[in-house]
Design a protein around this motif. Sequence first.
Motif, short mmCIF file in Angstrom:
data_model
loop_
_atom_site.label_atom_id
_atom_site.label_comp_id
_atom_site.label_asym_id
_atom_site.label_seq_id
_atom_site.Cartn_x
_atom_site.Cartn_y
_atom_site.Cartn_z
N GLU A 119 23.45 33.35 55.12
CA GLU A 119 22.77 33.67 56.36
C GLU A 119 21.48 32.87 56.53
OE1 GLU A 119 22.19 37.83 56.21
OE2 GLU A 119 24.33 38.33 56.31
N GLN A 120 21.20 31.99 55.61
CA GLN A 120 19.96 31.23 55.63
C GLN A 120 20.24 29.74 55.50
OE1 GLN A 120 17.02 32.78 52.97
NE2 GLN A 120 17.55 34.89 53.39
N CYS A 178 17.25 27.62 55.70
CA CYS A 178 16.46 27.60 54.47
C CYS A 178 17.02 26.57 53.50
CB CYS A 178 16.48 28.99 53.84
SG CYS A 178 15.14 29.29 52.68
N ASN A 198 21.01 30.93 60.93
CA ASN A 198 22.28 30.52 60.32
C ASN A 198 22.70 29.13 60.80
OD1 ASN A 198 23.02 31.03 62.92
ND2 ASN A 198 24.39 32.75 62.45
N CYS A 222 21.77 24.96 60.72
CA CYS A 222 21.07 23.93 59.97
C CYS A 222 21.03 22.67 60.82
CB CYS A 222 21.80 23.64 58.65
SG CYS A 222 21.05 22.31 57.71
N THR A 242 12.00 29.16 61.29
CA THR A 242 12.33 30.28 60.40
C THR A 242 13.45 29.92 59.45
OG1 THR A 242 13.09 32.58 60.29
CG2 THR A 242 13.90 31.24 62.13
N CYS A 243 13.38 30.51 58.26
CA CYS A 243 14.41 30.32 57.24
C CYS A 243 15.60 31.25 57.49
CB CYS A 243 13.83 30.62 55.85
SG CYS A 243 14.05 29.31 54.64
N LYS A 244 15.45 32.19 58.39
CA LYS A 244 16.44 33.25 58.53
C LYS A 244 17.49 32.95 59.59
CE LYS A 244 13.19 36.72 56.86
NZ LYS A 244 12.49 38.00 57.14
#
Length: 266
Positions: free
Chosen positions: A13-14, A17, A192, A194, A188-190
């Motif tokens: 989900e990250q 990140c 989904n 990229c 944000t890293c949160k």
Amino acid sequence: RPLARDVFGAMAEQAACRCLAAAAVRHIRTIPGPRPQASWAAKVDYLFPMIEKLHQCFPRYKQFLANVDHNDLKKPHVFMNDDAQAKLGEFYLCCALKLHPEKVEECGRDNPKLLALMKETADNDVEPFLQAMREFVADYDPDLHKQLEDSTVWNDVDEKHFWAENFRFAAPQPWSTLVQAQEAKGWTCKGNKCPGEEEVELADPDAAVAAYTTWLEASGMPVKGDVLGAMQQNGLLLGGPQPYSRPGQEEEDEPAPPTKAQEWTP
């Protein structure tokens, strides 16, 4: 190596990140000049050749310890019994043969010269080497060793996941600094999604470098675990944490001495 399903689920989900971690590594790759080096790697350059030369002598040290009678220390003018002293002499003579074979040959059957050479080898070579090994493993962390070993499966499966996980557990403070700097700019890293590490503009490049160099230092734990295990097995170090053993490793009768450092490179 087992996969941590809970970690995988969280990281799935990250994706953003993971891209941030990959962007940090990409930044390291593009910095002009030599890449950061781990301080432990230079120590390995000294220790491993010595281990390779002397590992056949280590069992003699264990034999020495087996012959030590601690009651001897209570007797006046007695440091160790004759059997223990003979075994210790065999250990230092073995080391002299491995390190200075030409000097041993020059001594021939001259016992005083041999004893002098054994003392010289002990003072100038063996004891400094043993002290360097003890210092090398002083900060060994078996939990971090296990995490590093378990995470290597991701290096071939999902490199972005590998770096995000490694920064998270091996460099938590600089990694958190980098994430917070990104979030301060509305990133944000949160998520989904990229966007691709090429499109991630690092808000704090220094934190990215710090995360990598911190991880680089931590990456020596598997090497330190191997050295610690060899020392404990032969009585060269008494006490200390139990080194992490990879599944199946504990079934080996005697691990081979390490011959080169395990290097991690981006």
